[in-house]
Design a protein around this motif. Structure first.
Motif, PDB file in Angstrom:
ATOM      1  N   ILE A  80       0.917  -1.447   0.068  1.00 12.97           N
ATOM      2  CA  ILE A  80      -0.073  -0.156  -0.053  1.00 12.97           C
ATOM      3  C   ILE A  80       0.984   1.347   0.004  1.00 12.97           C
ATOM      4  CG2 ILE A  80      -1.606   1.309   1.520  1.00 12.97           C
ATOM      5  CD1 ILE A  80      -2.792  -1.349   2.195  1.00 12.97           C
ATOM      6  N   ASN A  81       1.884   1.372   0.817  1.00 10.65           N
ATOM      7  CA  ASN A  81       2.868   2.573   0.838  1.00 10.65           C
ATOM      8  C   ASN A  81       3.797   2.730  -0.031  1.00 10.65           C
ATOM      9  OD1 ASN A  81       5.737   3.093   2.258  1.00 10.65           O
ATOM     10  ND2 ASN A  81       4.169   4.709   2.478  1.00 10.65           N
ATOM     11  N   ALA A  82       4.243   1.621  -0.856  1.00 11.97           N
ATOM     12  CA  ALA A  82       5.449   1.583  -1.717  1.00 11.97           C
ATOM     13  C   ALA A  82       4.979   2.453  -3.000  1.00 11.97           C
ATOM     14  CB  ALA A  82       5.761   0.394  -2.045  1.00 11.97           C
ATOM     15  N   PRO A  83       3.870   2.392  -3.461  1.00 19.19           N
ATOM     16  CA  PRO A  83       3.494   3.172  -4.736  1.00 19.19           C
ATOM     17  C   PRO A  83       3.621   4.613  -4.252  1.00 19.19           C
ATOM     18  CG  PRO A  83       2.135   1.519  -4.503  1.00 19.19           C
ATOM     19  CD  PRO A  83       2.993   1.377  -3.391  1.00 19.19           C
ATOM     20  N   MET A  84       3.322   5.072  -2.987  1.00 16.52           N
ATOM     21  CA  MET A  84       3.279   6.412  -2.839  1.00 16.52           C
ATOM     22  C   MET A  84       4.673   6.998  -2.635  1.00 16.52           C
ATOM     23  SD  MET A  84      -0.397   6.658  -0.649  1.00 16.52           S
ATOM     24  CE  MET A  84      -0.259   4.763   0.063  1.00 16.52           C
ATOM     25  N   GLN A  85       5.267   6.246  -1.719  1.00 12.67           N
ATOM     26  CA  GLN A  85       6.563   6.479  -1.343  1.00 12.67           C
ATOM     27  C   GLN A  85       7.632   6.435  -2.633  1.00 12.67           C
ATOM     28  OE1 GLN A  85       9.925   4.863   1.675  1.00 12.67           O
ATOM     29  NE2 GLN A  85       8.125   5.360   2.616  1.00 12.67           N
ATOM     30  N   GLY A  86       7.376   5.415  -3.386  1.00 11.70           N
ATOM     31  CA  GLY A  86       8.305   5.342  -4.496  1.00 11.70           C
ATOM     32  C   GLY A  86       8.013   6.535  -5.706  1.00 11.70           C
ATOM     33  N   THR A  87       6.599   6.682  -5.668  1.00 10.45           N
ATOM     34  CA  THR A  87       6.326   7.747  -6.708  1.00 10.45           C
ATOM     35  C   THR A  87       6.742   9.052  -6.155  1.00 10.45           C
ATOM     36  OG1 THR A  87       4.423   6.696  -7.512  1.00 10.45           O
ATOM     37  CG2 THR A  87       4.328   9.133  -7.742  1.00 10.45           C
ATOM     38  N   ALA A  88       6.949   9.318  -4.776  1.00  9.96           N
ATOM     39  CA  ALA A  88       7.281  10.646  -4.231  1.00  9.96           C
ATOM     40  C   ALA A  88       8.884  10.582  -4.457  1.00  9.96           C
ATOM     41  CB  ALA A  88       7.115  10.705  -2.679  1.00  9.96           C
TER      42      ALA A  88
END
Length: 906
Positions: A822-830
């Motif tokens: 859940i978190n990786a797409p957000m943190q990775g996109t950031a």
């Protein structure tokens, strides 16, 4: 078929040899060589994907002589015969091309170049754009506004502007260029004594061959070595120059069995393709023509005979320099006196141009005297034009380090095309470590020489300049060889995936020189201020120790878990919250935090730990890290460490400076601007929440950001069912914890613990949140399902994060992997966005006259040092470029502050 889709003409002969040398010597289980087949077909597959509406023809040289052999009997005479293991790969390539439904053109009496030139000319007459896929520089003569070259191996396009940029003149002078300097590969003689530099000077200063011979005397006025005697040379060898011109000219009117209008892509013969792929044992391609349950193909590593040169003479070095100049891509590595790039001097250099063949040039081993080793300055001066040529593709392992080391010697490394560390990292960030030894073992099944094998270990470990050349050379040459072979194993895997290729070529590779520059820029730190702070911290630490002793009733070592456990749980009889693996009561930080809510000693201990860490890690250590030459601190940024793509840093670690306490913020105050300058800190506002809004498409979140609302206050209003203007600070605090907690997959238990609530009450907050923001709940559920199905998740830019435990039998491991999903797409996109912003901002500053430079990158923030006169322009320009680094469904917001130090800039 679209009229705008270009005709794609593939120079198969050019790619045949390049693929042969680019890939490891692969063979199938029957012993048939397959490496060149895989390389050529892979490039054709890439073109089909890149130009899906285009007619594509593949052109190869025919066997036997051509009209050029009649003009000049020595034409291509020095070319060695086709290697024995390449010859049997030609027919399978032809068979696969035909089975793919592509026209295969082989015309006797002419070369593939002439066939391509003629078809390109026909297409132009019909008003059709043309793309020629080749790695042959001679083809640049065909470039015009409607004809473009594409190098599929390096993913580079060459149009008219690119030709002018690379050569310093337009495509119309390319034949003249080859006529003057000749071509060693094709044995075109050229004019004796005219090399690349003098040929360029002649063309730029006077013009093409006809113009030169009409204005011989004007050549003497040109500013290049040998200009005064050049007219005599040209006059003496005029016949050779014009013969070379004719040999180098690609024919545009050869009679062909087909015309450009006949070129069309037919239906592939799937059965034939399957049979050919099975014979070649191309497992992943078999799956495309007939899906199977087979897993991914494992890397094939064959025993490779190596030939490593130790270069000790000018003649040997010149020979290798020529190999580098002729190479389409070469691996490069430095051996140095230190792992710290800012302090390192070059001891030797190594390079490789084909698998198994590499060289090491020792230039500064302590015990060797000239002429036993080449002069460092001379070697680096000879290499400098090549290393600084952006059009010469280089591959390395962690080339950021080599770039900084070369900069110590006045060389600006350009043409960083690939980095094997980053290729591996983009391919699978969690597969293991991305150092060369690990990669060689993982992808090449090869054990390498380790540095400790030749230098020893511990306090007596030698630096590279102290190592004997007979030990150093195989190690150093192997570094270059393994790097090249790793690239040849990794790049084809990335090349087949548009998203991963984009992450590597559009994000990670352009970032290498940017990070190198930031490291070299360094940050200015006030050592006196840190020294004063350190003294104050020591006073407070002593006070805390006395208070702790008073509560405990005796002195003890506050840093000893064993003594602490005895005091807390035996003598003071505090409740045991958690135990260690050995069964002893835990004194970990989370335990002390829980106990600190009700007991004074744990609270003192937490403050003591925090201040002691600040003192040892920052106030004591940072002054010692100031480079005596620059007066600055130079951190090292790491691109291939975190799973999600975020940068990390070390020596010092700038990412972990605490900012929630006054003492932590004081550390930032020590990062100062020099006189006449200010610190500018530009920070993305709530970027991960904005990415969540984009990914989930939730209307409530999208509206809140679109209206410029305080999203935590808006969330509080929704969760607590009240008006926005009635939201209290406590409500906002809880909403903020929910917003960020859910991004990190926090459970009701975790949220309750953070907010000091019972689990049921925390769960009710989460339930209400999802009721108000159903798009977020839907996104989370879909992401979990997708992660279980694929085994990975992706960022908006296509960065991939594999989740090895997503289908683990152990439910705790599986749930942890789901939270990561859940978190990786957000943190990775950031992470992707800030990286793209760094590249854009850096390029803008380089191209501008503004007196400003990037000095740090921390989390979602860029820190710059800016001249006071340029503050407004830089602040505004940085904000605009950071906000434009990605296009989301909600606006990206950047807040840039200014101050005399880093803390003031917030």
């Amino acid at each position: 078929m679209s009229e705008q889709a270009p005709v794609v003409l593939v120079d198969g002969s050019s790619y045949l040899y390049r693929a042969y040398h680019a890939l490891p010597p692969l063979v199938n289980s029957q012993g048939e060589p397959t490496g060149a087949v895989k390389g050529v077909i892979n490039m054709i597959r890439r073109l089909i994907k890149d130009y899906p509406q285009s007619p594509i023809a593949v052109v190869f040289d025919a066997k036997g002589k051509t009209f050029r052999d009649d003009l000049y009997t020595e034409y291509k005479a020095q070319r060695p015969p086709m290697p024995d293991d390449l010859r049997p790969q030609v027919e399978p390539i032809f068979e696969i091309v035909r089975a793919m439904g592509l026209p295969l053109l082989v015309e006797e009496g002419v070369e593939a170049d002439d066939v391509i030139g003629t078809l390109a000319a026909q297409a132009e007459e019909n008003g059709r754009p043309v793309v020629i896929s080749t790695g042959d520089k001679d083809m640049a003569q065909l470039v015009n506004p409607r004809v473009t070259l594409v190098n599929t191996m390096t993913s580079t396009l060459m149009d008219v502007a690119a030709v002018e940029e690379k050569y310093g003149f337009g495509p119309e002078l390319m034949i003249d260029f080859l006529a003057l300097m000749g071509d060693k590969v094709d044995n075109i003689p050229g004019v004796p004594g005219v090399g690349e530099k003098s040929a360029k000077a002649l063309l730029q200063g006077v013009g093409g061959l006809d113009t030169l011979y009409a204005n011989l005397e004007s050549i003497r006025e040109l500013d290049f070595r040998g200009a005064k005697k050049m007219p005599e040379k040209l006059l003496e060898h005029k016949d050779m120059a014009y013969l070379s011109y004719e040999l180098a000219t690609i024919k545009l009117d050869v009679p062909l069995h087909v015309s450009v209008g006949d070129i069309a892509v037919g239906e592939p013969d799937l059965e034939a393709l399957k049979a050919l792929y099975e014979r070649m044992e191309f497992k992943t391609w078999i799956a495309e023509v007939e899906p199977t349950d087979a897993g991914q193909a494992t890397p094939v590593a064959e025993a490779l005979a190596v030939e490593y040169d130790t270069v000790l003479t000018p003649e040997s070095f010149d020979a290798w320099l020529e190999k580098l100049k002729q190479a389409e891509v070469f691996a490069f590595d430095t051996e140095t006196t230190s792992l710290h790039a800012m302090e390192a001097d070059i001891v030797g250099v190594s390079f490789a141009v084909e698998p198994g063949k590499a060289a090491y040039v020792p230039v500064a081993h302590d015990y060797l005297e000239a002429p036993d080793q080449l002069d460092r300055n001379s070697v680096l001066s000879a290499l400098q034009p090549l290393l600084e040529d952006a059009s010469r593709a280089k591959v390395g392992q962690n080339l950021k380090y080599d770039r900084n080391v070369l900069a110590n010697h006045g060389i600006n490394l350009r043409g960083i095309a690939w980095d094997t560390m980053l290729e591996s990292y983009v391919l699978n960030s969690v597969a293991g470590r991305h150092d060369m030894n690990s990669l060689a073992e993982r992808y090449l099944n090869t054990a390498t020489i380790h540095f400790e094998d030749i230098a020893g270990k511990g306090a007596k470990q030698l630096t590279f300049n102290q190592i004997k050349v007979e030990d150093a050379a195989p190690y150093a040459a192997e570094d270059a060889d393994i790097t090249l072979r790793l690239h040849q194993a990794l790049w084809p895997q990335l090349e087949q995936d548009d998203a991963l290729r984009g992450v590597l070529l559009d994000i990670e590779m352009p970032l290498v020189p940017v990070l190198a520059n930031i490291e070299r820029n360094g940050a200015l730190v006030d050592a006196n201020q840190l020294g004063k702070h350190s003294q104050e911290l020591q006073v407070r630490l002593t006070e805390l120790e006395r208070e702790a002793y008073a509560i405990a009733g005796r002195e003890f070592n506050l840093a000893s878990p064993k003594q602490l456990g005895t005091i807390l749980f035996e003598e003071l009889e505090l409740p045991v919250v958690k135990k260690t693996k050995t069964g002893a009561p835990s004194t970990a930080e989370d335990v002390l935090q829980e106990l600190a809510l009700n007991y004074p000693l744990p609270k003192l201990l937490l403050e003591h730990r925090s201040l002691a860490k600040l003192k040892s890690t920052y106030t004591d250590k940072l002054p010692k890290m100031i480079n005596p030459r620059t007066g600055r601190i130079h951190t090292s940024y790491h691109q291939a460490v975190t799973a999600t793509g975020r940068l990390s840093s070390s020596d010092p670690n700038l990412q972990n400076i605490p900012i929630r306490t006054e003492q932590g913020r004081r550390i930032r105050k020590a990062f100062v601007a020099p006189k006449g300058y200010k610190v500018v800190a530009a920070d993305y506002s709530q970027i991960e929440l904005r990415i969540m809004a984009h990914l989930s498409g939730d209307e409530g979140l999208l509206n809140a950001f679109a209206q410029g609302m305080d999203v935590h206050r808006a969330t509080a209003a929704e969760v607590f069912a009240t008006d926005v203007d009635k939201v209290t600070d406590e409500m906002r605090r809880r909403a903020k914890a929910i917003n960020f907690g859910l991004i990190y997959g926090m459970s009701a238990f975790g949220l309750g613990k953070q907010l000091g609530l019972g689990r049921n009450e925390a769960q009710s907050y989460i339930d209400r949140y999802f009721e108000r923001y159903p798009g977020v709940a839907r996104y989370m559920e879909e992401t979990r399902a997708l992660a279980h199905e694929k085994g990975y998740v992706e960022t908006l830019m296509g960065r991939r994060l594999y989740l090895p435990e997503i289908n683990a039998r152990n439910k705790m491991l599986q749930q942890a992997a789901e939270r990561t999903a859940i978190n990786a797409p957000m943190q990775g996109t950031a992470a992707d966005i800030i990286k793209k912003a760094m590249v854009v901002v850096s390029q803008w500053l380089d191209d501008s006259e503004l007196d400003a430079k990037l000095v740090m990158q921390v989390h979602d923030e860029l820190v710059l040092e800016v001249a006071e006169a340029d503050l407004d322009a830089v602040r505004q320009g940085v904000e605009q470029r950071m906000e434009a680094a990605a296009e989301l469904a909600v606006p990206l917001l950047v807040e840039a502050g200014v101050g005399n130090n880093w803390d003031e800039a917030h």
